[in-house]
Write a protein that holds these residues in place. Sequence first.
Motif, PDB file in Angstrom:
ATOM      1  N   ASP A  46      20.054  32.825  12.842  1.00 57.75           N
ATOM      2  CA  ASP A  46      19.818  32.317  11.604  1.00 57.75           C
ATOM      3  C   ASP A  46      19.564  33.464  10.660  1.00 57.75           C
ATOM      4  O   ASP A  46      18.423  33.913  10.845  1.00 57.75           O
ATOM      5  CB  ASP A  46      18.745  31.161  11.652  1.00 57.75           C
ATOM      6  CG  ASP A  46      18.939  30.340  10.316  1.00 57.75           C
ATOM      7  OD1 ASP A  46      19.287  30.750   9.352  1.00 57.75           O
ATOM      8  OD2 ASP A  46      18.202  29.259  10.470  1.00 57.75           O
ATOM      9  N   SER A  54      15.419  37.623   5.876  1.00 59.48           N
ATOM     10  CA  SER A  54      15.042  37.018   7.075  1.00 59.48           C
ATOM     11  C   SER A  54      15.837  36.750   7.856  1.00 59.48           C
ATOM     12  O   SER A  54      17.211  36.533   7.897  1.00 59.48           O
ATOM     13  CB  SER A  54      14.530  35.351   6.758  1.00 59.48           C
ATOM     14  OG  SER A  54      14.456  34.548   7.772  1.00 59.48           O
ATOM     15  N   ARG A  56      16.397  35.122  12.103  1.00 56.11           N
ATOM     16  CA  ARG A  56      15.717  34.246  13.294  1.00 56.11           C
ATOM     17  C   ARG A  56      16.754  34.225  14.297  1.00 56.11           C
ATOM     18  O   ARG A  56      17.834  33.755  14.250  1.00 56.11           O
ATOM     19  CB  ARG A  56      15.269  32.982  12.940  1.00 56.11           C
ATOM     20  CG  ARG A  56      14.821  32.098  13.978  1.00 56.11           C
ATOM     21  CD  ARG A  56      14.279  30.460  13.505  1.00 56.11           C
ATOM     22  NE  ARG A  56      15.225  29.871  13.120  1.00 56.11           N
ATOM     23  CZ  ARG A  56      15.723  29.132  14.040  1.00 56.11           C
ATOM     24  NH1 ARG A  56      15.541  29.038  15.172  1.00 56.11           N
ATOM     25  NH2 ARG A  56      17.043  28.215  13.926  1.00 56.11           N
ATOM     26  N   ALA A  58      16.979  32.790  18.379  1.00 61.14           N
ATOM     27  CA  ALA A  58      16.315  31.933  19.352  1.00 61.14           C
ATOM     28  C   ALA A  58      17.046  31.947  20.609  1.00 61.14           C
ATOM     29  O   ALA A  58      18.268  31.623  20.364  1.00 61.14           O
ATOM     30  CB  ALA A  58      15.816  30.686  18.742  1.00 61.14           C
ATOM     31  N   THR A 144      11.708  33.345  20.693  1.00 64.44           N
ATOM     32  CA  THR A 144      12.217  33.591  19.497  1.00 64.44           C
ATOM     33  C   THR A 144      11.672  34.607  18.664  1.00 64.44           C
ATOM     34  O   THR A 144      10.468  34.856  18.597  1.00 64.44           O
ATOM     35  CB  THR A 144      11.766  32.213  18.699  1.00 64.44           C
ATOM     36  OG1 THR A 144      12.376  30.964  19.187  1.00 64.44           O
ATOM     37  CG2 THR A 144      12.337  32.159  17.151  1.00 64.44           C
ATOM     38  N   PHE A 146      11.226  36.498  14.756  1.00 64.08           N
ATOM     39  CA  PHE A 146      11.384  36.452  13.306  1.00 64.08           C
ATOM     40  C   PHE A 146      11.287  37.746  12.582  1.00 64.08           C
ATOM     41  O   PHE A 146      10.330  38.403  12.531  1.00 64.08           O
ATOM     42  CB  PHE A 146      10.094  35.360  12.740  1.00 64.08           C
ATOM     43  CG  PHE A 146      10.462  34.105  13.377  1.00 64.08           C
ATOM     44  CD1 PHE A 146      11.166  32.895  12.613  1.00 64.08           C
ATOM     45  CD2 PHE A 146       9.562  33.566  14.626  1.00 64.08           C
ATOM     46  CE1 PHE A 146      10.831  31.774  13.272  1.00 64.08           C
ATOM     47  CE2 PHE A 146       9.391  32.556  14.759  1.00 64.08           C
ATOM     48  CZ  PHE A 146      10.249  31.483  14.349  1.00 64.08           C
ATOM     49  N   ARG A 148      11.562  39.714   9.332  1.00 62.66           N
ATOM     50  CA  ARG A 148      11.401  39.381   7.739  1.00 62.66           C
ATOM     51  C   ARG A 148      11.475  41.089   7.005  1.00 62.66           C
ATOM     52  O   ARG A 148      10.906  41.985   7.356  1.00 62.66           O
ATOM     53  CB  ARG A 148      10.116  38.725   7.344  1.00 62.66           C
ATOM     54  CG  ARG A 148      10.284  37.333   7.969  1.00 62.66           C
ATOM     55  CD  ARG A 148       9.059  36.688   7.797  1.00 62.66           C
ATOM     56  NE  ARG A 148       8.965  35.160   8.270  1.00 62.66           N
ATOM     57  CZ  ARG A 148       8.161  34.826   9.557  1.00 62.66           C
ATOM     58  NH1 ARG A 148       7.465  35.894   9.955  1.00 62.66           N
ATOM     59  NH2 ARG A 148       8.285  33.748   9.971  1.00 62.66           N
TER      60      ARG A 148
END
Length: 638
Positions: A46, A54, A56, A58, A144, A146, A148
């Motif tokens: 994502d 960003s 993501r 998972a 997962t 993240f 950024r």
Amino acid sequence: MNKIQILDQITIDKIAAGEVIERPASVVKELVENAIDAGASCVTVDIKEGGISSIRIADNGCGIRKDEVRFAFLRHSTSKIRSVDDLLHIRSLGFRGEALSSIAAVAQVELLTKTKEDAFGTRYRIAGGIEESLEDDSAPDGTTFFIRHLFYNVPARRKFLKTAMTEASHVGDLMTRIALSHPEISFHFINNGQSKIHTSGNGSLKDVIYHIYGREIAANLFPADYDKNGIRITGFLGAPLISRGNRNFENYFINFRYIKNNMVYKAIEDAYKDFTMQHKFPFVVLHIEMNGEEVDVNVHPSKSEIRFHNQQEIYNAIYEAVDSGLREKELIPHITVDVPKAKDLAADVKKAETNVTKAVKPPKKILPPKEERNLDYFMEEMEKRVRSYHDQNSSAEVTGKSSLFKPERQAERIREAAASYAAEHKITQPKQLDLFEEKLLDKKVQAEYKLIGQVFDTYWLVEYHDNLYIIDQHAAHERVLYEKTLSGMKTREFTSQMISPPIVLNLTMKEQELLARYMERFTRIGFEFEDFGQGAYTVRAVPDNLFSIAKKDILMEMIDGLSDEVSRNLSPEIIDEKIASMSCKAAVKGKMRLSVAEASALIGELLTLENPYHCPHGRPTIIAMSKRELEKKFKRIV
């Protein structure tokens, strides 16, 4: 002179990151490959703003134990290999141990992970290579990430990123390749909240192709299946009609790893050479599996390049897999009439119902017999053809005593006819037209075709049973000459034609080396060369079918065609094909008159060839149209 000193670790990590992380797609590649290596069956990617702000990622893989999380972000820490010997047997996608360290050096990273054995998960934060926190947290099994603000601490690198749309397209291309490389895994790619790719993970490569590229491409695929000398090649080959203008649709994977390699491109395109137009590139999805010792994946930090230990063997295997897959099908393009879509049919039926309602009103007077017959004819047409109606501007009116002409009865009849039409033509499930039951190119039936005539001094018309075949005399003659020349090279059955005066070629050292290397390939089809000294060679004889085009520039073109680096490793058969392709220049051209006897002889030869469907440059030699399609065009049938 400046003093030599050791760089600090943060600077080292940022420099190393520059070799691995070029853009958001690089981050996605590294982390998705790690997810695959972790045994994930479902991976979600994502991104927002092209992945710049960003990312993501998972997965439901094995996860990372809490006591190993910190180690995972150190350079050259990996679970994939243990010693240098393991580099010879790599089956995982990742192995260098540089991905997480490089990403953490140039972004703000948050990790949430849990193994099946642990009761709690672990949340870890690291930014710019500096650890911020490590704590227990609730989490599902798997990992997962993240990511950024990519390159937030390296503004010089960030300014080289393209627009968000461009960066997102790079991630989309990457996810397409990864989904094709692992059809057994479900991949979900989301861009700015919109789902772009979502595969089922059912293991069907063709389903993934259908989902990504659509019905047209999925309906024009041939299977590839090759297994020799420890090399296994499977996948799908696109029919020539879905060729593209660039290489973006050439997808191939070495041991499930997506890479780019000029030799592999060359093998695929050489095999397609007889089937595609110049400057067109094929659609393929090929999985190439081989012993890990035969390929070196430790060439570049991003693992996008590889080296083969036996390049010639790999080239030959890929060429044979593609070539044999294409030649198993009869590739005559078939002209069809468009089948109406269900939604279009429904709109036509509704329109027809409206017109019937307007035309059929309570009577003011009794119609004359002639007008009654017109309305009867209109009704019959509505029943048979559904999508049209007769005499839209008719002002006919009939008595209200007959239930046959009531608007509601008319609408009911229209709906019944529409359902019958849809069922007959299978509109709800469109079917790809297959090739003919009885094939023109079947040697058992070649004597039964009928030569009708010629149009535009170029195309010959042939009737065979319920099909009309249109043959391009130039493309057909090119194919005949090409295969004749190739056959002569294999059987050594050729006729030379002497040239007087001989043609003199002044060659560079590289061209002399090429001619010497392939001299035997030239002489075996009828060429005779003599070394004249000082880089000059005389051509005293040429194959008889090239006599009419025996010119200096043509002969130089033949030599130049063998000068690329990849040609050095080509098999003798491929070299023969390159030389034989020059015979096409002697083919009869369009607008050149042929007698019926000459055309009949040419077509007879064409139909006996190994590949009569395309000229050596990929243009079709034959197209076909069935009697049924003609009758549809002339409205004899609906």
